[in-house]
Write an enzyme that holds these catalytic residues in place. Structure first.
Site, PDB file in Angstrom:
ATOM      1  N   LYS A   1       0.840  -1.205   0.000  1.00 38.07           N
ATOM      2  CA  LYS A   1       0.000   0.000   0.000  1.00 38.07           C
ATOM      3  C   LYS A   1       0.877   1.258   0.000  1.00 38.07           C
ATOM      4  O   LYS A   1       0.651   2.176  -0.784  1.00 38.07           O
ATOM      5  CB  LYS A   1      -0.898   0.039   1.254  1.00 38.07           C
ATOM      6  CG  LYS A   1      -1.831  -1.131   1.404  1.00 38.07           C
ATOM      7  CD  LYS A   1      -2.697  -0.996   2.662  1.00 38.07           C
ATOM      8  CE  LYS A   1      -1.920  -1.017   3.954  1.00 38.07           C
ATOM      9  NZ  LYS A   1      -1.281  -2.312   4.280  1.00 38.07           N
TER      10      LYS A   1
ATOM     11  N   ARG B   1      11.458  -2.046  10.796  1.00 37.27           N
ATOM     12  CA  ARG B   1      10.401  -1.558  11.692  1.00 37.27           C
ATOM     13  C   ARG B   1      10.222  -2.498  12.880  1.00 37.27           C
ATOM     14  O   ARG B   1      10.316  -3.707  12.747  1.00 37.27           O
ATOM     15  CB  ARG B   1       9.089  -1.429  10.916  1.00 37.27           C
ATOM     16  CG  ARG B   1       8.772   0.012  10.572  1.00 37.27           C
ATOM     17  CD  ARG B   1       7.651   0.126   9.598  1.00 37.27           C
ATOM     18  NE  ARG B   1       6.432  -0.561   9.991  1.00 37.27           N
ATOM     19  CZ  ARG B   1       5.319  -0.558   9.264  1.00 37.27           C
ATOM     20  NH1 ARG B   1       5.294   0.088   8.123  1.00 37.27           N
ATOM     21  NH2 ARG B   1       4.237  -1.194   9.665  1.00 37.27           N
TER      22      ARG B   1
ATOM     23  N   ARG C   1      -9.416   1.316   8.705  1.00 34.09           N
ATOM     24  CA  ARG C   1      -8.889  -0.006   8.981  1.00 34.09           C
ATOM     25  C   ARG C   1      -9.877  -0.859   9.763  1.00 34.09           C
ATOM     26  O   ARG C   1      -9.614  -2.029  10.027  1.00 34.09           O
ATOM     27  CB  ARG C   1      -7.642   0.186   9.821  1.00 34.09           C
ATOM     28  CG  ARG C   1      -6.529  -0.731   9.499  1.00 34.09           C
ATOM     29  CD  ARG C   1      -5.421  -0.402  10.472  1.00 34.09           C
ATOM     30  NE  ARG C   1      -4.242  -1.122  10.192  1.00 34.09           N
ATOM     31  CZ  ARG C   1      -3.235  -0.681   9.448  1.00 34.09           C
ATOM     32  NH1 ARG C   1      -3.320   0.494   8.860  1.00 34.09           N
ATOM     33  NH2 ARG C   1      -2.174  -1.410   9.312  1.00 34.09           N
TER      34      ARG C   1
ATOM     35  N   ARG D   1      11.935  -5.825   4.442  1.00 36.90           N
ATOM     36  CA  ARG D   1      11.627  -4.392   4.316  1.00 36.90           C
ATOM     37  C   ARG D   1      12.604  -3.558   5.151  1.00 36.90           C
ATOM     38  O   ARG D   1      12.939  -3.910   6.275  1.00 36.90           O
ATOM     39  CB  ARG D   1      10.200  -4.107   4.788  1.00 36.90           C
ATOM     40  CG  ARG D   1       9.944  -2.596   4.827  1.00 36.90           C
ATOM     41  CD  ARG D   1       8.517  -2.229   4.903  1.00 36.90           C
ATOM     42  NE  ARG D   1       7.852  -2.784   6.057  1.00 36.90           N
ATOM     43  CZ  ARG D   1       6.550  -2.697   6.254  1.00 36.90           C
ATOM     44  NH1 ARG D   1       5.798  -2.096   5.358  1.00 36.90           N
ATOM     45  NH2 ARG D   1       6.018  -3.227   7.321  1.00 36.90           N
TER      46      ARG D   1
ATOM     47  N   ARG E   1      -0.350  -9.214  13.128  1.00 38.09           N
ATOM     48  CA  ARG E   1      -0.903  -8.162  12.257  1.00 38.09           C
ATOM     49  C   ARG E   1      -1.794  -8.781  11.176  1.00 38.09           C
ATOM     50  O   ARG E   1      -2.831  -8.211  10.823  1.00 38.09           O
ATOM     51  CB  ARG E   1       0.225  -7.346  11.630  1.00 38.09           C
ATOM     52  CG  ARG E   1       0.874  -6.413  12.643  1.00 38.09           C
ATOM     53  CD  ARG E   1       2.216  -5.903  12.172  1.00 38.09           C
ATOM     54  NE  ARG E   1       2.134  -5.103  10.972  1.00 38.09           N
ATOM     55  CZ  ARG E   1       3.182  -4.811  10.215  1.00 38.09           C
ATOM     56  NH1 ARG E   1       4.375  -5.277  10.525  1.00 38.09           N
ATOM     57  NH2 ARG E   1       3.033  -4.064   9.145  1.00 38.09           N
TER      58      ARG E   1
HETATM   59  P1  AP5 Z   1       4.894  -1.681   1.794  1.00 38.35           P
HETATM   60  O1  AP5 Z   1       4.588  -0.790   0.642  1.00 38.35           O
HETATM   61  O2  AP5 Z   1       5.728  -1.153   2.900  1.00 38.35           O
HETATM   62  O3  AP5 Z   1       3.552  -2.359   2.330  1.00 38.35           O
HETATM   63  P2  AP5 Z   1       2.345  -1.756   3.159  1.00 38.35           P
HETATM   64  O4  AP5 Z   1       1.110  -2.365   2.591  1.00 38.35           O
HETATM   65  O5  AP5 Z   1       2.436  -0.280   3.242  1.00 38.35           O
HETATM   66  O6  AP5 Z   1       2.648  -2.453   4.544  1.00 38.35           O
HETATM   67  P3  AP5 Z   1       2.648  -1.849   6.021  1.00 38.35           P
HETATM   68  O7  AP5 Z   1       3.377  -2.836   6.868  1.00 38.35           O
HETATM   69  O8  AP5 Z   1       3.118  -0.445   6.032  1.00 38.35           O
HETATM   70  O9  AP5 Z   1       1.173  -1.919   6.310  1.00 38.35           O
HETATM   71  P4  AP5 Z   1       0.502  -1.941   7.651  1.00 38.35           P
HETATM   72  O10 AP5 Z   1      -0.862  -1.768   7.201  1.00 38.35           O
HETATM   73  O11 AP5 Z   1       0.758  -3.124   8.483  1.00 38.35           O
HETATM   74  O12 AP5 Z   1       1.274  -0.799   8.457  1.00 38.35           O
HETATM   75  P5  AP5 Z   1       0.911   0.717   8.774  1.00 38.35           P
HETATM   76  O13 AP5 Z   1       2.151   1.502   8.763  1.00 38.35           O
HETATM   77  O14 AP5 Z   1      -0.239   1.159   7.963  1.00 38.35           O
HETATM   78  O15 AP5 Z   1       5.596  -3.001   1.198  1.00 38.35           O
HETATM   79  C1  AP5 Z   1       6.048  -4.041   2.049  1.00 38.35           C
HETATM   80  C2  AP5 Z   1       7.417  -4.550   1.571  1.00 38.35           C
HETATM   81  O16 AP5 Z   1       7.267  -5.193   0.310  1.00 38.35           O
HETATM   82  C3  AP5 Z   1       8.438  -3.433   1.352  1.00 38.35           C
HETATM   83  O17 AP5 Z   1       9.707  -3.895   1.716  1.00 38.35           O
HETATM   84  C4  AP5 Z   1       8.349  -3.160  -0.147  1.00 38.35           C
HETATM   85  O18 AP5 Z   1       9.558  -2.656  -0.652  1.00 38.35           O
HETATM   86  C5  AP5 Z   1       8.023  -4.532  -0.706  1.00 38.35           C
HETATM   87  N1  AP5 Z   1       7.181  -4.498  -1.894  1.00 38.35           N
HETATM   88  C6  AP5 Z   1       6.166  -3.636  -2.184  1.00 38.35           C
HETATM   89  N2  AP5 Z   1       5.602  -3.922  -3.362  1.00 38.35           N
HETATM   90  C7  AP5 Z   1       6.269  -5.018  -3.824  1.00 38.35           C
HETATM   91  C8  AP5 Z   1       6.145  -5.808  -5.010  1.00 38.35           C
HETATM   92  N3  AP5 Z   1       5.191  -5.560  -5.926  1.00 38.35           N
HETATM   93  N4  AP5 Z   1       6.977  -6.872  -5.148  1.00 38.35           N
HETATM   94  C9  AP5 Z   1       7.929  -7.139  -4.219  1.00 38.35           C
HETATM   95  N5  AP5 Z   1       8.078  -6.424  -3.085  1.00 38.35           N
HETATM   96  C10 AP5 Z   1       7.272  -5.375  -2.897  1.00 38.35           C
HETATM   97  O19 AP5 Z   1       0.393   0.577  10.282  1.00 38.35           O
HETATM   98  C11 AP5 Z   1       1.273   0.188  11.327  1.00 38.35           C
HETATM   99  C12 AP5 Z   1       0.501   0.078  12.622  1.00 38.35           C
HETATM  100  O20 AP5 Z   1      -0.053   1.369  12.956  1.00 38.35           O
HETATM  101  C13 AP5 Z   1      -0.708  -0.847  12.609  1.00 38.35           C
HETATM  102  O21 AP5 Z   1      -0.341  -2.180  12.851  1.00 38.35           O
HETATM  103  C14 AP5 Z   1      -1.562  -0.233  13.720  1.00 38.35           C
HETATM  104  O22 AP5 Z   1      -1.080  -0.606  14.985  1.00 38.35           O
HETATM  105  C15 AP5 Z   1      -1.338   1.247  13.552  1.00 38.35           C
HETATM  106  N6  AP5 Z   1      -2.340   1.868  12.676  1.00 38.35           N
HETATM  107  C16 AP5 Z   1      -2.113   2.474  11.463  1.00 38.35           C
HETATM  108  N7  AP5 Z   1      -3.258   2.928  10.939  1.00 38.35           N
HETATM  109  C17 AP5 Z   1      -4.243   2.605  11.802  1.00 38.35           C
HETATM  110  C18 AP5 Z   1      -5.648   2.783  11.813  1.00 38.35           C
HETATM  111  N8  AP5 Z   1      -6.298   3.391  10.799  1.00 38.35           N
HETATM  112  N9  AP5 Z   1      -6.355   2.316  12.865  1.00 38.35           N
HETATM  113  C19 AP5 Z   1      -5.741   1.696  13.897  1.00 38.35           C
HETATM  114  N10 AP5 Z   1      -4.413   1.488  13.952  1.00 38.35           N
HETATM  115  C20 AP5 Z   1      -3.671   1.933  12.911  1.00 38.35           C
HETATM  116 MG    MG Z   2       2.845   1.098   4.794  1.00 36.75          MG
END
Ligand code: AP5
Ligand code: MG
Length: 214
Positions: free
Chosen positions: A13, A160, A88, A127, A171
């Site tokens: 994402k 991270r 979410r 990552r 997660r």
């Molecule tokens: P990446 O682009 O980093 O993936 P992502 O979907 O952004 O994954 P996140 O881990 O950031 O998502 P998340 O939803 O768990 O975390 P968030 O920060 O939102 O890609 C992943 C890896 O794959 C990278 O290394 C990338 O280079 C690689 N990659 C990408 N595309 C690729 C491809 N096509 N082929 C190969 N490799 C590829 O949230 C973190 C925490 O914050 C949550 O757990 C929660 O505790 C809290 N939080 C955030 N938002 C909320 C909310 N709205 N409500 C409640 N809690 C929340």
């Molecule tokens: Mg992300």
């Protein structure tokens, strides 16, 4: 153009949202990045969010919804924005939809980046993230030009806190329980579009552009 990115943790994402934001000159709003910046700066919000995030759980809705509603009211959002990691939960999606409806607005596209759980754990372990500007890399698939250093700002990249394998499992569990139901929520609103997130980063991006310009 108002876009919501859906998909499991590690589906890509953030990677795609960055590229979309750059192409269309709209802000990329990642609640995860906002919380991580607050943790880094030691704010009250950061202190509250940290324990939930480190355990791979969700930050409570009451800390999240107002934060996003305030952010999208800012000036740079007037031509649209891309939300990554919000909504979410169903209550977050309902609160956000209601707030938009009050202004006669709606989400144009909810893009679900589909990646099976088996692929996710491998992506997370490789990552590396920039604690300064939020850029994301993968040591194997999307490496930075210089190992361990952010291409954008030169900061040292980190793994991270919540990317440890046992936390990733939690997660994923939380994703399936609380976030996956949003796919049906946005389907009913007619905004859902799905892309195959197991393709190369560029192919996923090309698919998304075809949707946005189709
Ligand atoms: P990446 O682009 O980093 O993936 P992502 O979907 O952004 O994954 P996140 O881990 O950031 O998502 P998340 O939803 O768990 O975390 P968030 O920060 O939102 O890609 C992943 C890896 O794959 C990278 O290394 C990338 O280079 C690689 N990659 C990408 N595309 C690729 C491809 N096509 N082929 C190969 N490799 C590829 O949230 C973190 C925490 O914050 C949550 O757990 C929660 O505790 C809290 N939080 C955030 N938002 C909320 C909310 N709205 N409500 C409640 N809690 C929340
Ligand atoms: Mg992300």
């Amino acid at each position: 153009m108002k876009i919501v990115m859906l998909g499991a943790p590690g589906a890509g994402k953030g990677t795609q949202a960055d590229k979309i934001a750059e192409k269309y000159h709209i802000p990329h709003i990642s609640t995860g990045d906002i919380f991580r910046a607050n943790i880094k700066n030691g704010t009250e919000l950061g202190k509250k969010a940290k324990a939930y995030m480190d355990a791979g759980g969700l930050v409570p809705d009451e800390l999240t919804v107002d934060l996003v509603l305030d952010r999208v009211k800012q000036d740079d959002c007037k031509d649209g924005y891309i939300l990554d990691g919000f909504p979410r939960t169903i209550p977050q999606a309902e609160a956000f939809t209601a707030a938009l409806e009050k202004e006669n607005e709606n989400v144009d596209y909810a893009i679900d980046v589909e990646v099976p759980d088996e692929n996710i754990v491998k992506r997370m372990g490789g990552r590396r993230s920039c604690p300064n500007c939020g850029a994301t890399y993968h040591i194997e698939y999307i490496p930075p030009k210089q190992e361990g250093i952010c291409d954008n700002c030169g900061e040292t990249l980190v793994l991270r806190n919540d990317d440890k394998p046992e936390t990733v499992q939690n997660r994923l569990k939380v994703y399936h329980e609380s976030t996956q139901p949003l796919i049906d929520f946005y389907k009913e609103l007619g905004a859902l579009r799905t892309v195959d997130g197991t393709q190369s980063m560029q192919d996923v991006f090309d698919n998304i552009i075809a949707i946005l310009e189709g």
